[in-house]
Write a protein that holds these residues in place. Structure first.
Motif, mmCIF file in Angstrom:
data_model
loop_
_atom_site.group_PDB
_atom_site.id
_atom_site.type_symbol
_atom_site.label_atom_id
_atom_site.label_comp_id
_atom_site.label_asym_id
_atom_site.label_seq_id
_atom_site.Cartn_x
_atom_site.Cartn_y
_atom_site.Cartn_z
ATOM 1 N N UNK A 121 54.693 84.813 103.011
ATOM 2 C CA UNK A 121 56.084 84.366 102.931
ATOM 3 C C UNK A 121 57.036 85.422 102.363
ATOM 4 N N UNK A 122 56.560 86.226 101.406
ATOM 5 C CA UNK A 122 57.478 87.215 100.816
ATOM 6 C C UNK A 122 57.716 88.421 101.733
ATOM 7 N N UNK A 123 57.052 88.454 102.888
ATOM 8 C CA UNK A 123 57.262 89.580 103.813
ATOM 9 C C UNK A 123 57.934 89.105 105.101
ATOM 10 N N UNK A 124 58.669 87.986 105.013
ATOM 11 C CA UNK A 124 59.312 87.480 106.228
ATOM 12 C C UNK A 124 60.768 87.946 106.301
ATOM 13 N N UNK A 125 61.118 88.670 107.364
ATOM 14 C CA UNK A 125 62.510 89.127 107.489
ATOM 15 C C UNK A 125 63.517 87.968 107.457
ATOM 16 N N UNK A 126 63.089 86.771 107.881
ATOM 17 C CA UNK A 126 64.017 85.621 107.902
ATOM 18 C C UNK A 126 64.517 85.292 106.500
ATOM 19 N N UNK A 127 63.696 85.537 105.464
ATOM 20 C CA UNK A 127 64.138 85.244 104.091
ATOM 21 C C UNK A 127 65.338 86.104 103.718
ATOM 22 N N UNK A 128 65.249 87.387 104.071
ATOM 23 C CA UNK A 128 66.364 88.292 103.751
ATOM 24 C C UNK A 128 67.593 87.887 104.554
ATOM 25 N N UNK A 129 67.375 87.519 105.817
ATOM 26 C CA UNK A 129 68.522 87.189 106.666
ATOM 27 C C UNK A 129 69.216 85.913 106.209
ATOM 28 N N UNK A 130 68.422 84.914 105.819
ATOM 29 C CA UNK A 130 69.065 83.649 105.438
ATOM 30 C C UNK A 130 69.888 83.844 104.160
ATOM 31 N N UNK A 131 69.441 84.716 103.277
ATOM 32 C CA UNK A 131 70.234 85.001 102.066
ATOM 33 C C UNK A 131 71.595 85.587 102.445
ATOM 34 N N UNK A 132 71.591 86.504 103.424
ATOM 35 C CA UNK A 132 72.861 87.105 103.850
ATOM 36 C C UNK A 132 73.779 86.055 104.463
ATOM 37 N N UNK A 133 73.186 85.138 105.234
ATOM 38 C CA UNK A 133 73.995 84.110 105.897
ATOM 39 C C UNK A 133 74.576 83.129 104.863
ATOM 40 N N UNK A 134 73.746 82.715 103.909
ATOM 41 C CA UNK A 134 74.205 81.718 102.930
ATOM 42 C C UNK A 134 75.143 82.328 101.889
ATOM 43 N N UNK A 135 75.124 83.653 101.780
ATOM 44 C CA UNK A 135 76.046 84.309 100.828
ATOM 45 C C UNK A 135 77.503 84.082 101.217
ATOM 46 N N UNK A 136 77.762 83.658 102.457
ATOM 47 C CA UNK A 136 79.141 83.376 102.887
ATOM 48 C C UNK A 136 79.632 82.049 102.323
ATOM 49 N N UNK A 137 78.722 81.236 101.795
ATOM 50 C CA UNK A 137 79.099 79.926 101.254
ATOM 51 C C UNK A 137 78.982 78.813 102.286
ATOM 52 N N UNK A 138 78.726 79.170 103.552
ATOM 53 C CA UNK A 138 78.612 78.142 104.603
ATOM 54 C C UNK A 138 77.300 77.378 104.446
ATOM 55 N N UNK A 139 77.339 76.111 104.855
ATOM 56 C CA UNK A 139 76.116 75.299 104.790
ATOM 57 C C UNK A 139 75.538 75.060 106.189
ATOM 58 N N UNK A 140 76.304 75.464 107.208
ATOM 59 C CA UNK A 140 75.791 75.332 108.586
ATOM 60 C C UNK A 140 75.665 76.722 109.189
ATOM 61 N N UNK A 141 74.508 76.986 109.785
ATOM 62 C CA UNK A 141 74.283 78.276 110.443
ATOM 63 C C UNK A 141 74.263 78.032 111.949
ATOM 64 N N UNK A 142 75.192 78.687 112.644
ATOM 65 C CA UNK A 142 75.234 78.563 114.105
ATOM 66 C C UNK A 142 74.450 79.712 114.702
ATOM 67 N N UNK A 143 73.664 79.418 115.727
ATOM 68 C CA UNK A 143 72.894 80.483 116.362
ATOM 69 C C UNK A 143 72.761 80.238 117.862
#
Ligand code: SF4
Ligand code: SF4
Length: 650
Positions: free
Chosen positions: A596-618
């Motif tokens: 789990x600590x080597x998943x790129x998605x963890x780093x990406x979700x932190x960047x996305x949530x740093x905007x303060x948004x609670x919904x992620x569009x993809x």
């Protein structure tokens, strides 16, 4: 402006002194030529890629290619497009100062050489005075850039190489530049003229230095010559060679889209008796040459999702290790570290970032192809290949591609009705529960907007994208041919798909198998429908939704506008559009286990949530699966853009 203004070349130099200079210059150029030829021979060992004329392979492009060269050299080299787009506060301005300063002094020396050694004597009058002022000023750019680079290099740690040779070359260039001004000052002091103020830097230096005399001028002249000739001798050996190699690398870089991998012809396999790359010579000549253009800047490593979560994959290292394999003739896969090779998500962030246009993904996938062909792939990645081969679905489920259609009125191509768009659902879109929601939303929106479409249902097979990127080239080719024959049967002209990986393969790679089809990502078609007024854009609360651009849409296929046109006021995270960061699923990584600590998605979700948004569009089923597993709490919503539009058009 004084019409008499000029300066005498070889001032105070006798004929024997000039002859000694010519001899030294020839020796140094000959040594440089010898070094260059050794590199050229290494590149020539590669696979020829140039046009074939009269049975002979010509590596250098033909006349038609020159316009294409210019189309790349102008933006990427002369305008430094990629350098400017990264490290805006340090690396970019520093490199631009050095590049344009060095370029200016190169032009100044060339003009001087033409004036000295050709019958055209133009180095006088107004031109001469402007020449002196302009190049005296531009030389300072190089001087400041070099000082900046030297300080930075001595202070900064990885990813910039801490090579003593780098420091040495910067000191050498600094010495050449400083001595150039010193030489000018000494000349002015030894032979003052009324127009010397136009050489303003040398003139200012000459004042406190007083009268140097002819000997001081001649000593600094010889010192300058010694430094420049030493520079010629070492250029081909050190990474400073990128100042020349970058031009060739950019000019000859492939015209193929970023998302297209090379199709290996069966005849090639019969001829070489191997698949993919075993030795460096199996890469194309351009790929080998591009290695020598690497400036070791580390931009590729900075953006690599694997490296950024602590994996060993380092694209800069890949390039350096492959260069080593080219020089020694060692096998590629062991030289590049097989573990690192399988960590690549083929996200192309490194390719996008590289100022000299190196194609890391080609390098990695070609090495994977050889490993796979020799049975060197095991575990879950090998399982995906077996599943794709046996079920035509990367997830290994069969017979359920039409399950999502139950209770919905979904038109099928086999029903025989004419349709404008084939709605390509994909393996995830048909079977993964989260992605099925996207598929249903797209189908509903197409129906609502009155779009004529049909699905293939059970006649659809995996595009083969994961297989190709995992290195199983001929499984990909088998799937591509199978699908293309279905397209031909139903006379498909347009395809729409909600999967950027399918989108990329269908759009960029299926042409090699006879497909001639317009391919749309669903956000592109939905954007058209919104702009026509057939659908309404979503209007969520301001600041509540952030967009994650999928790599294979935002970067690899350069589509960042369509997703943004679908939701009013959508936020951009750090790293968006072509600079988006990977969720970690591409290149077959979706099916590979990782801590789990080597998943790129963890780093990406932190960047996305740093905007303060609670919904992620993809706009990608792979991103949805990876980011969903990485989200910190259930409050965070992950919605495909089609689902957002579906809500807005209820
Ligand atoms: S491969 Fe490109 S981005 Fe990476 S270090 Fe070399 S020049 Fe820089
Ligand atoms: S393609 Fe992506 S994962 Fe692979 S080396 Fe480049 S940046 Fe890293």
């Amino acid at each position: 402006m004084n019409p008499q203004a000029t300066r005498e070349e070889y001032l105070y130099f006798s004929l024997p002194e000039k002859l000694i200079f010519y001899m030294l210059a020839l020796m140094s150029l000959a040594y440089m030529g010898h070094q260059v030829w050794a590199r050229v021979k290494l590149w020539q060992s590669g696979r020829p890629t140039g046009p074939v004329r009269e049975g002979k392979q010509y590596w250098m492009p033909t006349k038609e290619g020159i316009a294409k060269w210019w189309g790349k050299v102008l933006p990427f080299i002369l305008l430094q497009k990629k350098v400017r787009s990264s490290r805006p506060k340090s690396g970019a301005p520093m490199h631009l100062m050095m590049f344009y300063g060095f370029g200016a002094l190169f032009i100044a020396t060339t003009l001087l050489g033409i004036n000295t050694y050709s019958p055209y004597k133009f180095h006088k009058g107004a031109y001469y005075l402007l020449y002196e002022t302009t190049f005296d000023s531009l030389g300072l750019l190089l001087l400041f850039g070099l000082v900046w680079a030297l300080v930075r290099r001595l202070k900064t740690k990885e990813p910039i190489a801490q090579d003593k040779a780098d420091v040495g070359i910067l000191v050498l260039l600094l010495a050449i530049t400083c001595n150039g001004y010193f030489l000018e000052a000494a000349r002015i002091a030894a032979d003052p003229k009324p127009w010397d103020t136009w050489s303003w830097v040398g003139f200012a230096l000459a004042q406190p230095l007083g009268h140097f005399g002819v000997l001081a001028y001649k000593l600094s002249w010889w010192f300058h010559v010694a430094l420049v000739l030493a520079f010629f001798c070492i250029i081909p050996k050190l990474r400073i060679r990128h100042i020349l190699m970058a031009i060739f690398s950019a000019a000859g870089s492939p015209d193929t889209p970023m998302g297209k991998l090379r199709t290996i012809p069966m005849e090639e396999v019969e001829q070489t008796e191997q698949i993919g790359v075993k030795l460096a010579k199996d890469y194309s000549r351009w790929h080998l040459m591009s290695l020598d253009a690497c400036m070791e800047c580390g931009r590729c490593t900075e953006v690599c999702p694997a490296w950024n979560v602590g994996k060993i994959l380092n694209p800069k290292r890949i390039v350096q290790d492959l260069k080593g394999a080219m020089e020694t003739g060692a096998e590629v896969a062991p030289s590049l570290n097989p573990e690192a090779l399988w960590q690549c998500t083929t996200c192309n962030a490194c390719v996008e970032a590289c100022p000299v246009l190196i194609r890391h993904v080609d390098i990695i996938v070609d090495a994977r192809r050889n490993i796979v062909s020799e049975g060197g792939l095991s575990g879950s990645a090998a399982l995906v290949l077996r599943q794709t081969a046996s079920t035509s679905n990367a997830w290994g489920t069969s017979g359920n591609r039409e399950d999502w259609m139950k209770d919905l009125d979904i038109p099928l191509a086999r029903d025989g009705k004419e349709f404008e768009y084939l709605f390509w659902v994909g393996c995830a879109g048909a079977t993964d529960p989260g992605s099925v929601k996207t598929t249903k939303a797209v189908a509903e929106l197409l129906k609502k907007a009155g779009v004529s479409y049909a699905c293939l249902g059970s006649e659809e097979a995996c595009t083969g994208d994961p297989a190709r990127r995992l290195g199983e080239e001929f499984l990909f080719q088998e799937k591509a041919m199978e699908n293309v024959s279905v397209f031909e049967r139903y006379k498909v002209k347009k395809i729409v798909t909600a999967c950027p990986h399918c989108f990329n393969s269908l759009k960029n790679e299926y042409g090699d198998f006879g497909a001639s089809i317009e391919v749309f990502h669903h956000t592109q078609l939905l954007q058209q429908l919104v702009s026509k007024g057939s659908l309404m854009a979503a209007k969520p609360e301001r600041g509540s939704v952030v967009l994650h651009d999928p790599c294979y849409l935002g970067r690899v296929n350069d589509e960042a506008d369509a997703p943004r046109a679908l939701v009013d006021g959508i936020l951009d995270p750090e790293f968006s559009g072509a600079k988006t960061r990977c969720c970690g699923a591409g290149g077959g990584r979706m099916w590979m286990e990782e801590p789990p600590n080597e998943r790129p998605a963890n780093a990406r979700i932190d960047q996305l949530l740093a905007t303060g948004a609670k919904t992620i569009a993809l706009g990608c089923p792979f991103c949805k699966i990876m980011l969903d597993a990485a989200k910190p709490d259930e409050e965070i919503r992950l919605l495909d853009l089609a689902e957002m539009l579906q809500e807005a058009n209820k």
